[in-house]
Design a protein around this motif. Sequence first.
Motif, PDB file in Angstrom:
ATOM      1  N   ARG A 216      47.178  43.546  42.912  1.00  0.00           N
ATOM      2  CA  ARG A 216      46.852  42.740  41.979  1.00  0.00           C
ATOM      3  C   ARG A 216      46.982  43.077  40.731  1.00  0.00           C
TER       4      ARG A 216
ATOM      5  N   ASP B 224      39.694  39.887  40.428  1.00  0.00           N
ATOM      6  CA  ASP B 224      39.266  38.882  39.863  1.00  0.00           C
ATOM      7  C   ASP B 224      37.710  38.668  39.666  1.00  0.00           C
TER       8      ASP B 224
ATOM      9  N   HIS C  24      38.213  38.892  45.045  1.00  0.00           N
ATOM     10  CA  HIS C  24      39.291  40.051  44.969  1.00  0.00           C
ATOM     11  C   HIS C  24      38.877  40.901  43.890  1.00  0.00           C
TER      12      HIS C  24
END
Length: 122
Positions: free
Chosen positions: A84, A8, A5
């Motif tokens: 996110r 991440d 992601h």
Amino acid sequence: MTLQHPADRGGAGRGKFERFAESVSTVTSSPAFFVFCLALVSFTVAVHIAGIATEWLLLAGDSMTAVTLVLLALLKNSELRAERAIQRKLDAIAAALLEAQEGEPGKAHENLRDVIRMEEEI
């Protein structure tokens, strides 16, 4: 190439793709790109109405398909990063509130300060 992601991937800076995606996102949200898209659609409609050779029809259709796919990939990348970032901020706020309820600010307050400036990193 990584399949993680975007939020991440870690590291202090953003990768080449993230910087490229942000630059292209800036261009595609400009009035000039909107005019380009209108011209491309007008060209496609004009080619169909005029009954011009099949090669021009294919060129017009393929051009619209290519632009659509690139914009879809960039939109998804932007969506994932924003999603996110929001989730990390909510997690930090919840942890800071729990710490405040317990009486002593600690690591959660530091994390909250970090995620508030997260847009600069992602």
